[in-house]
Design a protein around this motif. Structure first.
Motif, short mmCIF file in Angstrom:
data_model
loop_
_atom_site.label_atom_id
_atom_site.label_comp_id
_atom_site.label_asym_id
_atom_site.label_seq_id
_atom_site.Cartn_x
_atom_site.Cartn_y
_atom_site.Cartn_z
N LEU A 22 3.97 5.53 -5.67
CA LEU A 22 3.91 5.65 -7.09
C LEU A 22 2.78 6.72 -7.57
O LEU A 22 2.99 7.48 -8.44
N GLU A 23 1.60 7.03 -6.78
CA GLU A 23 0.76 7.90 -7.00
C GLU A 23 1.24 9.27 -7.07
O GLU A 23 1.00 9.94 -7.99
N GLU A 24 2.17 9.41 -5.90
CA GLU A 24 3.00 10.71 -5.90
C GLU A 24 3.96 11.02 -6.89
O GLU A 24 4.12 12.02 -7.30
N ASN B 100 3.44 14.28 -14.06
CA ASN B 100 2.62 14.84 -14.54
C ASN B 100 3.06 16.53 -14.57
O ASN B 100 2.90 17.17 -15.51
N GLY C 161 -6.56 17.26 -7.62
CA GLY C 161 -5.40 17.12 -8.18
C GLY C 161 -4.96 18.08 -9.12
O GLY C 161 -3.74 17.83 -9.80
N ASP D 125 3.49 9.47 -10.08
CA ASP D 125 2.82 10.09 -10.98
C ASP D 125 2.40 11.50 -11.12
O ASP D 125 2.77 12.24 -12.15
N ARG D 126 2.21 12.05 -10.04
CA ARG D 126 1.78 13.38 -9.81
C ARG D 126 3.06 14.58 -10.22
O ARG D 126 2.90 15.32 -10.91
N GLU E 187 0.91 -1.32 -0.05
CA GLU E 187 0.01 0.03 0.08
C GLU E 187 1.01 1.31 -0.01
O GLU E 187 0.61 2.27 -0.59
N GLY F 110 2.23 1.74 -3.44
CA GLY F 110 1.29 2.31 -4.17
C GLY F 110 0.91 3.94 -3.99
O GLY F 110 0.95 4.63 -5.02
N SER F 111 1.08 4.30 -2.87
CA SER F 111 0.93 5.68 -2.43
C SER F 111 2.10 6.38 -3.14
O SER F 111 2.07 7.53 -3.54
#
Ligand code: ADP
Length: 480
Positions: A283-285, A291, A422, A287-288, A277, A280-281
């Protein structure tokens, strides 16, 4: 090698040009004056010769035996004047009278003498003479009369005039050059002053301005233009500083989150599910972050003008419907109804991907910032010259003071809410760039029934729209 005149200062070049033009003008003027004076002198001289001729004619009388005799008195006798002479011949060639002064002159060619009086310049024994020759009747006998005057005095006078003109010319040019140099120095001193003031204004002192003593003269206008440039530079520097600070702040937030998750994960032993988990968090950051960096890169390429656009005629209604259908899932999640009212065939010439991004950002905002279960109305209208795309939502609307600023980079009205959605405050900055690079304009106003209305105006395209097949084979995209 730089020619010396390019290396010379403006004041030296100005003076040199001034002296050159003045010399040419004076040379033309002096030549014209000399020619006019010379003509006038000779005309007067010939008038005197003419008078001499009339006087000499009066001295010729016919004696009782039919002879022609010269009866000049002592006062008028040219014998007493070595600069003047009179010569008389009978038509047969026999001399009647020859004055001593003109004795060196060759006899008149009698055969060539006509009733017409003839002026002539003759050089005899190295001495210049001016003569007037004509015929006259004395007691019924034809005689040839020639009067002459030495040109020496006349030539001396002309020479003196020439010397004055030729010597005076350089004196006048030198005096005018010195005056011109002083004037040029006086006129250009304020420029030196401006230059030293401008040199004082460095990146750290961009708020300072040049002094403008008289804003209506050329120097004043130059100073005003330089001041405008400083003002623009100052605002660009400010923007750059703000942008760098905002970008660092935006980049730091996800980095701190990643660091926090990592530290928490390493702090205690966790179960594999908890590590998964945490990763995962993270990787989300990531991605952010990715971007954000991508968007910043696109904006900087846009600023540098290095984005290559692939323009084609696009059906704007069709493109808007494509955007709405790809964002449909977001609206559905929020139970919102998005309607598109657009006639087919309203065309604009634009880069499809770039324009699509602009419309996507505006419609995405309308979905994000409108309440659940509200309606979003999109219209595409055309008049003779332009196409209007409006996106009206039922959100909070935008205060008049913020309507320009929401298109600035990193500007957010409600930071917490935008971040939660986001957003980094770059969506509208990208939309503005994307619309403007396609020749259009984007603005926002408040809707009559509340909410905001975003308006994209683009020039209408007259050529027919490419078919689907052509469109599919066209190379499209933004190259960054
Ligand atoms: P973000 O990614 O934060 O949405 P944008 O550049 O797209 O950044 O928008 C800038 C700000 O403008 C947003 O933070 C939001 O406060 C405001 N905004 C944009 N669109 C709307 C809208 N349709 N209604 C109300 N506010 C909006």
């Amino acid at each position: 090698m730089t020619p010396w005149w390019s290396a010379a200062s403006i004041r030296v070049r100005l003076t040199a040009w001034y002296a050159l033009v003045l010399s040419l003008m004076l040379a033309v003027y002096a030549t014209a004056t000399f020619v006019a004076v010379r003509h006038e002198f000779f005309e007067q001289f010939d008038d005197q010769l003419h008078d001499d001729f009339e006087t000499a004619e009066g001295f010729l009388t016919s004696a009782g035996d039919g002879r022609v005799v010269w009866s000049g008195d002592r006062r008028h006798d040219p014998d007493n004047d070595e600069d003047r002479g009179s010569d008389v011949w009978l038509a047969s060639g026999e001399p009647v009278y020859r004055s001593g002064a003109s004795a060196s002159l060759p006899p008149v060619a009698l055969a060539a003498t006509t009733a017409q009086r003839r002026y002539e310049s003759i050089v005899a024994d190295g001495h210049p003479w001016r003569t007037l020759t004509g015929t006259s009747l004395v007691g019924g006998r034809a005689v040839v009369l020639r009067v002459s005057r030495s040109e020496t005095h006349l030539r001396t006078q002309l020479w003196e005039v020439l010397v004055v003109l030729v010597l005076g010319l350089p004196v006048v040019v030198v005096l005018a050059g010195v005056g011109g140099f002083a004037l040029a120095r006086r006129a250009l001193t304020p420029i030196d002053h401006l230059a030293s003031e401008a040199r004082r204004i460095t990146a750290e002192r961009l708020h300072e301005r040049l002094s403008v003593p008289n804003q209506h003269d050329e120097i004043g206008r130059l100073a005003a233009v330089i001041n405008d440039t400083f003002a623009r530079l100052e605002s660009s520097f400010d923007q750059l500083r703000r942008f760098t600070a905002d970008a660092s702040h935006e980049l730091r937030t996800p980095l701190s989150v990643i660091r926090g998750i990592g530290e928490a994960g390493l702090g205690e032993t966790r179960t594999p599910a908890e590590y998964k988990e945490a990763m995962g968090s993270m990787l989300e950051e990531v991605d952010r972050l990715t971007n954000l960096v991508d968007t910043l890169l696109r904006l900087s390429h846009g600023d540098a003008g290095t984005v290559r656009l692939s323009r084609s005629a696009i059906d704007l209604g069709q493109l808007t419907r494509d955007v709405v259908s790809s964002l449909g899932i977001l609206a559905e999640e929020r139970n919102q109804r998005v309607t598109v009212d657009a006639a087919d065939g309203i065309a604009v010439t634009a880069d499809r991907l770039v324009l699509r991004e602009a419309i996507t950002n505006v419609v995405d905002n309308a979905i994000k910032y409108s309440p659940r279960a509200s309606a979003i109305d999109i219209r595409v209208d055309a008049d003779g010259h332009q196409v209007d795309l409006t996106v009206a939502d039922a959100g909070p609307g935008i205060a008049a003071d913020d309507r320009e600023r929401i298109f600035d980079r990193f500007f957010r009205l409600d930071e917490a809410r935008s971040r939660e959605n986001g957003g980094a405050g770059l969506g509208l900055a990208i939309a503005k760039w994307a619309v403007e690079v396609n020749g259009g304009h984007i603005s926002v106003e408040n809707g009559a029934a509340g909410g905001s209305v975003f308006r994209i105006v683009l020039p209408i395209s007259t050529p027919p729209i490419a078919s689907d097949h052509e469109r599919a084979t066209q190379r499209m995209g933004v190259h960054v």
